[in-house]
Design an enzyme around this catalytic site. Structure first.
Site, short mmCIF file in Angstrom:
data_model
loop_
_atom_site.label_atom_id
_atom_site.label_comp_id
_atom_site.label_asym_id
_atom_site.label_seq_id
_atom_site.Cartn_x
_atom_site.Cartn_y
_atom_site.Cartn_z
N LYS A 37 0.87 -1.14 0.13
CA LYS A 37 -0.10 -0.09 -0.02
C LYS A 37 0.90 1.21 -0.18
O LYS A 37 1.84 1.22 0.58
CB LYS A 37 -0.97 0.00 1.09
N SER A 62 -9.82 1.57 2.90
CA SER A 62 -8.83 2.57 1.81
C SER A 62 -7.87 1.69 1.05
O SER A 62 -7.28 2.12 0.39
CB SER A 62 -8.27 3.38 2.75
N SER A 80 -10.08 -0.61 7.08
CA SER A 80 -9.22 -0.50 5.79
C SER A 80 -8.63 -1.65 5.12
O SER A 80 -8.14 -1.54 3.94
CB SER A 80 -8.50 0.79 5.71
#
Lengths: 95, 474
Positions: free
Chosen positions: B72, B148, B172
């Site tokens: 990420k 997210s 997330s």
């Protein structure tokens, strides 16, 4: 709990953000909606409850005060948007 | 078949047998990215040549030796970008160091490969708040991947990554895993070092694996955890072998169903899939018990005080001086700060900074932040009480399957309420996993549903055991 009523330009100033008049009106409306929802917390009696800052216990962490490798000056400056020699450059602050 | 469709466990076997090399894996993953990333938008960037060099040097004798892991874009990896999907870091930031979790990964032999899209600064649950591009759900590209960590979940579910790291502040990791149809595990708060993870809400953030199988989640978690002197909240506790529960049965496991999590407003298809999963757990010998988490309704409100308040403080570091975007048109120092930040941050980040700043401003601290910390105690106590009776708690991961792109746009409150089942787990610091529990047909497309399994603090082994037993039986 105060009534949800946010002075958006004051908060923007504290946040170091600038908002156009349209943005200010837009955010004010949205944030007042969110604050009204957050007011559900007022319905509960929380008077004597101990606050929780972290879910797990947190302790101060100390290490031995001795020299150890860290970032070099060059590494620290490697992402500077503006630099002069070995320093970060910022706008003039003293007249 | 492309190696990109493989699991970590499968690749390990073939690497050990000498059938494939780390270079083969990186090449196949790179090819898969090139073929499908323009459609999915999961990766923001990837450097195949650097990964191939690392693959050639990889130590195959290590447990994750030669396995590429997508990252990420909010975790620092030396020499790679780390944009947080924000314009404020997109132009000119190259990470000068490895995050603590990345160091652990490397010690296990894995190669960090590729930067995955996300909501800007991890604020959102659709990945639509990315300032750098749209990510689409691999099941239906007209839909969001969740967020997210939407890029991580879309890449893993879309077979353009073997596995990935995500971060979870209010759901997330688990929610995008549920919406894309893969596995996502948020470890106990403090299990994984946050050093080098760009901070959103420090008391809630935690890094964890997003994988194709539960076994892979355990394998990856084995190389993420441990005390790190650079993160004072990382826990100095023994790190078990997280695979020890994999393959064990769940006879006699006490499973709690919180009545507050089985509510109106949840999509009927999600309820049906989760009900079927509970019956499956029961058929495997689990003992199902009704429980109550009475302060659940305070969760979202509590979170939307604590997270923006902490974010507003954390994001104060973006001042255009040491790194990140610097406005070219500023006169004095104040104007420099204001313009650099206003040009760099996107709308949701501004919204949360404003909200957090307001709630921490003079006269409001007791009313909001302190009050939310008290509510947090009640939510945490609910779980402590529940875990005196049961071993794990199960619920839907998300109340709805993946929305259409744009459906929740600019309706922050509606978007925030999507996190109702995942947020309390962060507030209490507990481990939680989302494991696929079937599909529901919406508009002619089969959309995945996730089952959330929540465990006691530091009891990831039981969470993984239950998830694996369910996954194998489904």
């Amino acid at each position: 709990m105060p009534a949800a009523d946010i002075d958006i330009q004051k908060v923007a100033k504290l946040s170091r953000l600038s908002l156009t008049t349209e943005e200010a009106a837009h955010y004010e409306k949205q944030l007042n909606g969110v604050l009204a929802y957050i007011d559900t917390l007022t319905a509960h009696d929380l008077g004597d409850v101990e606050p929780t800052a972290h879910a797990m216990p947190v302790f101060d962490v100390l290490r031995v005060d001795e020299e150890r490798p860290g970032f070099t000056q060059e590494k620290c400056l490697s992402n500077a948007p503006k630099r002069v020699g070995d320093q970060f450059q910022i706008p003039k602050v003293i007249e | 078949m492309s190696l990109a469709t493989s699991t970590i466990a499968q690749l390990r076997q073939r690497l050990t047998a000498g059938e494939i090399t780390p270079r083969d894996i990186v090449q196949d993953v790179a090819k898969a990215i090139e073929a499908r990333n323009s459609e999915l938008g999961a990766y923001l960037s990837f450097d195949t040549e650097a990964a191939l060099n690392e693959a050639d040097a990889a130590d195959k004798s290590l447990p994750l030796g030669g396995i590429p892991i997508g990252i990420k874009d909010n975790m620092n990896v030396t020499g790679q970008p780390c944009t947080c999907a924000s314009k404020i870091l997109a132009e000119n930031y190259t990470a000068p160091y490895d995050a603590g979790a990345i160091q652990k990964l490397r010690q296990g032999g894995a190669l960090p490969f590729g930067r995955l899209n996300m909501d800007e600064f991890a604020m959102g649950s659709t990945t639509e708040n990315s300032a750098l591009g749209v990510t689409r759900n691999p099941r239906d590209t007209s839909r969001v991947p969740g967020g997210s960590s939407g890029g991580s979940a879309a890449a893993v579910a879309g077979d353009i990554a073997i596995a990935a790291l995500g971060s979870d502040t209010g759901g997330s990791i688990r929610q995008p895993a549920a919406l894309c149809g893969c596995v996502g595990l948020k470890p106990t708060y403090g299990r994984v070092s946050r050093f080098g993870l760009v901070a959103f809400a420090s008391s809630l953030d935690q890094i964890g694996p997003i994988t194709k199988t539960v076994e892979d989640a355990a394998l990856l978690l084995n190389h993420l955890c441990g005390k790190d002197g650079r993160d004072s909240t990382s826990l100095d506790v023994e790190v078990p072998d997280f695979t020890t529960g994999i393959g064990k049965d769940i006879k006699g496991l006490r499973v709690g169903l919180p009545k507050e999590y089985f509510i109106e407003g949840t999509h009927a298809g999600v309820s049906a899939a989760v009900d079927a999963a509970i019956k499956k757990l029961e058929s495997l010998g689990a003992i199902i018990e009704q429980i109550s988490l009475p302060h659940t309704e305070l969760g979202v409100a509590t979170y939307y005080v604590l997270a923006p308040a902490e974010a507003s403080a954390n994001l104060a570091r973006f001042d255009g001086v040491r790194y990140g975007h610097r406005s070219s048109s500023a006169g004095d120092l104040m104007e420099h700060y204001v313009k650099s930040r206003s040009e760099g941050f996107g709308p949701e980040v501004k919204r949360r900074i404003l909200l957090g700043t307001y709630m921490l401003s003079s006269g409001y601290y007791d009313a909001y932040y302190l009050r939310a910390q008290k509510a947090r105690t009640l939510i945490r106590n609910d779980f402590t009480e529940a875990f005196s009776k049961v071993d794990v708690i199960v619920s839907p991961t998300s109340p709805a399957p993946a929305h259409k792109l744009g459906e929740l746009k600019d309706n922050p409150l509606a978007a925030y309420l999507e996190d109702v089942f995942t947020i309390p787990v962060n507030l209490a610091g507990l481990p939680g996993i989302s494991v696929p529990c079937g599909d529901i047909e919406v508009d002619g497309v089969k959309l995945p549903v996730g089952l959330q399994i929540i465990g006691k603090p530091l009891d990831e082994v039981t969470v993984l055991r239950a998830a694996h037993a369910y996954e194998q039986a489904r």
